[in-house]
Design an enzyme around this catalytic site. Structure first.
Site, short mmCIF file in Angstrom:
data_model
loop_
_atom_site.label_atom_id
_atom_site.label_comp_id
_atom_site.label_asym_id
_atom_site.label_seq_id
_atom_site.Cartn_x
_atom_site.Cartn_y
_atom_site.Cartn_z
CG HIS A 37 1.84 -8.28 2.27
ND1 HIS A 37 0.61 -8.63 1.79
CD2 HIS A 37 1.74 -8.32 3.61
CE1 HIS A 37 -0.21 -8.85 2.80
NE2 HIS A 37 0.44 -8.69 3.92
C1 UD1 Z 1 2.44 -5.84 8.09
C2 UD1 Z 1 1.85 -6.91 9.04
C3 UD1 Z 1 1.08 -7.94 8.22
C4 UD1 Z 1 0.04 -7.27 7.35
C5 UD1 Z 1 0.69 -6.19 6.50
C6 UD1 Z 1 -0.37 -5.44 5.74
C7 UD1 Z 1 3.09 -7.45 11.08
C8 UD1 Z 1 4.02 -8.39 11.71
N1 UD1 Z 1 2.90 -7.60 9.75
O1 UD1 Z 1 3.37 -6.51 7.25
O2 UD1 Z 1 0.43 -8.85 9.10
O3 UD1 Z 1 -0.54 -8.24 6.53
O4 UD1 Z 1 1.39 -5.26 7.35
O5 UD1 Z 1 0.16 -4.81 4.62
O6 UD1 Z 1 2.58 -6.57 11.72
N2 UD1 Z 1 7.52 -0.31 4.28
C9 UD1 Z 1 7.59 0.87 3.59
N3 UD1 Z 1 6.60 1.81 3.80
C10 UD1 Z 1 5.59 1.63 4.65
C11 UD1 Z 1 5.52 0.42 5.37
C12 UD1 Z 1 6.49 -0.54 5.16
O7 UD1 Z 1 8.51 1.09 2.82
O8 UD1 Z 1 4.73 2.52 4.78
C13 UD1 Z 1 8.55 -1.35 4.03
C14 UD1 Z 1 9.74 -1.28 4.99
O9 UD1 Z 1 10.88 -1.60 4.28
C15 UD1 Z 1 9.43 -2.37 5.99
C16 UD1 Z 1 8.69 -3.41 5.13
O10 UD1 Z 1 7.96 -2.64 4.18
O11 UD1 Z 1 10.58 -2.90 6.59
C17 UD1 Z 1 7.75 -4.28 5.91
O12 UD1 Z 1 6.81 -3.50 6.66
P1 UD1 Z 1 6.19 -4.02 8.03
O13 UD1 Z 1 5.22 -3.03 8.51
O14 UD1 Z 1 7.26 -4.45 8.99
O15 UD1 Z 1 5.48 -5.36 7.64
P2 UD1 Z 1 4.45 -5.68 6.46
O16 UD1 Z 1 5.12 -6.64 5.55
O17 UD1 Z 1 3.91 -4.43 5.90
N1 UDP Z 2 -5.47 -2.83 -0.91
C1 UDP Z 2 -5.57 -1.55 -1.44
N2 UDP Z 2 -4.65 -1.16 -2.39
C2 UDP Z 2 -3.66 -1.99 -2.82
C3 UDP Z 2 -3.58 -3.29 -2.29
C4 UDP Z 2 -4.50 -3.68 -1.33
O1 UDP Z 2 -6.47 -0.80 -1.10
O2 UDP Z 2 -2.86 -1.57 -3.67
C5 UDP Z 2 -6.40 -3.22 0.17
C6 UDP Z 2 -7.28 -4.41 -0.13
O3 UDP Z 2 -8.49 -3.98 -0.69
C7 UDP Z 2 -7.48 -5.06 1.24
C8 UDP Z 2 -6.27 -4.63 2.03
O4 UDP Z 2 -5.62 -3.63 1.27
O5 UDP Z 2 -8.63 -4.54 1.88
C9 UDP Z 2 -5.35 -5.78 2.26
O6 UDP Z 2 -4.20 -5.34 2.87
P1 UDP Z 2 -2.88 -6.20 2.89
O7 UDP Z 2 -2.91 -7.20 1.82
O8 UDP Z 2 -1.75 -5.24 2.92
O9 UDP Z 2 -2.92 -6.88 4.34
P2 UDP Z 2 -3.57 -8.22 4.91
O10 UDP Z 2 -5.02 -8.19 4.65
O11 UDP Z 2 -2.87 -9.37 4.29
O12 UDP Z 2 -3.23 -8.15 6.37
#
Ligand code: UD1
Ligand code: UDP
Length: 445
Positions: free
Chosen positions: A214
């Protein structure tokens, strides 16, 4: 009791923050300390938020300010506005932020400006890549913080090298280990709950490759996604399970790659799954292919080899320990290493047996212990200094006697900043014997 009066505010916004703060939230609750939990609503889908409160057995947040998705400026600005209002109302003694998301940036900035102590959980990580929003967030959060809950010595050294005082650096381990150990047991008792996994008969599946990605620098760049997809297409000997992050689903669709991947017989794209199912899935996997931060840590905790789809990592301990290999978005590196893990038992075993650098699963306890201590000693009060600043003399010295850091500092009225064992920088923990080492310290006149 002193702690009865203390109030802790924990801020969370995304899936990994819920997971990694859950052990701390539970520990605070168990000790009967006042606690307010604020969810920024950055993640809002049930699969990215609510399900984790359920699986990790923590109460729903006291506040959710529902900021949702948006550009960095808009999202962070909205969070700051909402968080400030609640922080002023609740007036906590300390605000905890975890990791490196926009919630961390917003929460730390607001609290610091209100002169409320910030405790940064998972402080000190550095990828040294300022194109990553997470690197900016974690550096700013560290500047705003009063207490640093640091997973490993390597991360503590990053902070020392940036000039942070060692006095507030507390090496706790990572709460991901607490969450992993506790919830894997619960998951094993319960078995797979998710229908998408049951339908795949995952219980009896072999050669599982669990994939997550992601990270903006991967999934928002077509050439990188294309390389990764090309590698996955060729990995027909593996069963690829891909719980897809909503961001990645959007970009794969926009790049016209979603169907191409989803139509492959050996690739199973499913919605993001709950924590218990995910732990079961990963612990059963032959390998994990990921760009996630948390998963690099979980892989080494669960003794599963990890290949990381990045060119750098703020978790270098996993690589040095031998449990994680950086493969970038390089098709050949992904294929070669995946096949080696699958076919070369010696290679796979070495990765599986890599020692876990993230502690024993007591990070939440260590964190809350330190908060209680600081509160009890009045160290959470952020006030302007009233003493006229004394003069300091920074010195360097080679030590050739048996003396601990603590003793040296007491005798010399000094604060040690850095310790070098030859070329290698080591963390000046209180009991460290300095004999044979070179130190840099401030001597108070
Ligand atoms: C965010 C964090 C990242 C973290 C990740 C965990 C920042 C800058 N990034 O990235 O560090 O690793 O979360 O997963 O804070 N969306 C949905 N439903 C949701 C959430 C998001 O559809 O519940 C979609 C939306 O289109 C949104 C995109 O995902 O624009 C990105 O979501 P966003 O929260 O901005 O960043 P992440 O890529 O999730
Ligand atoms: N995770 C989960 N379900 C999923 C994918 C990930 O429970 O389908 C959990 C995973 O065990 C880990 C966390 O989500 O603890 C990682 O989150 P993510 O990769 O979104 O964020 P990051 O750690 O890169 O910030």
């Amino acid at each position: 009791m002193v702690v009865d009066r203390m109030k802790i505010m924990s801020i969370i916004g995304t899936r990994p923050e819920i997971i990694k703060m859950a052990p701390i939230i539970a520990e605070i609750n168990q000790r009967g300390i006042n606690q307010v939990v604020l969810h920024t609503g950055q993640h809002y889908d049930k699969e990215m938020s609510d399900n984790f409160f359920r699986d990790l057995e923590i109460p729903a947040p006291d506040y959710n300010i529902h900021v949702g998705s948006g550009s960095h400026g808009k999202q962070t600005g909205n969070m700051m506005e909402g968080i400030e209002e609640i922080m002023l109302k609740e007036n906590p003694d300390i605000v905890l932020v975890q990791g490196d998301t926009n919630a961390v940036l917003a929460g730390a900035l607001v609290a610091a400006k209100l002169h409320i102590a910030v405790g940064h959980v998972e402080a000190g990580l550095r990828s040294f890549d300022l194109t990553m929003p997470e690197e900016i967030n974690r550096k700013v959060a560290d500047i705003c913080s009063a207490m640093y809950f640091i997973p490993t010595e390597e991360s503590a050294i990053n902070l020392l090298a940036e000039g942070f005082s060692r006095k507030n650096l507390i090496i706790t381990g990572n709460t991901v280990v607490d969450a992993c150990f506790r919830h894997l047991k619960i998951a094993e008792k319960r078995g797979f709950g998710e229908n998408s996994l049951k339908d795949l008969n995952i219980e009896n599946m072999e050669n599982i490759l669990t994939l997550t990605m992601h990270r903006a620098e991967n999934v928002d760049v077509k050439s990188r996604v294309k390389n990764i997809v090309d590698a996955l297409k060729e990995l027909e000997e593996m069963n690829i399970i891909f719980p897809i992050h909503p961001r990645t689903k959007n970009t794969l669709e926009n790049f016209g790659l979603f169907d191409e991947l989803n139509n492959l017989e050996h690739v199973h794209i499913i919605k993001p799954i709950g924590y218990l199912d995910f732990l079961l899935l990963t612990s059963k996997s032959t390998l994990i292919l990921t760009d996630s931060g948390g998963l690099q840590e979980e892989a080494i905790t669960l003794n599963v080899p990890a290949l990381t789809l990045r060119y750098n990592t703020e978790r270098p301990e996993t690589v040095t320990a031998g449990g994680n290999i950086l493969v970038g978005s390089d098709k050949k590196a992904i294929l070669d290493n995946s096949r080696k893990i699958l076919n070369d038992d010696g290679f796979a075993d070495k990765m599986k047996n890599a020692p876990n650098p993230y502690g024993q699963g007591d990070a939440a306890k260590n964190t809350v212990d330190a908060i209680e201590k600081y509160y009890g000693e009045g160290l959470l009060n952020i006030t302007a200094p009233e003493d006229i600043m004394g003069s300091f003399a920074r010195k360097m010295k080679n030590i050739s006697e048996d003396i601990s850091v603590n003793d040296f500092e007491d005798i010399e009225n000094a604060l040690i900043h850095m310790v070098f064992d030859g070329e290698k920088m080591v963390f000046p923990s209180d009991e460290l014997n300095l004999n044979g080492m070179m130190i840099i310290y401030d001597k108070r006149e």
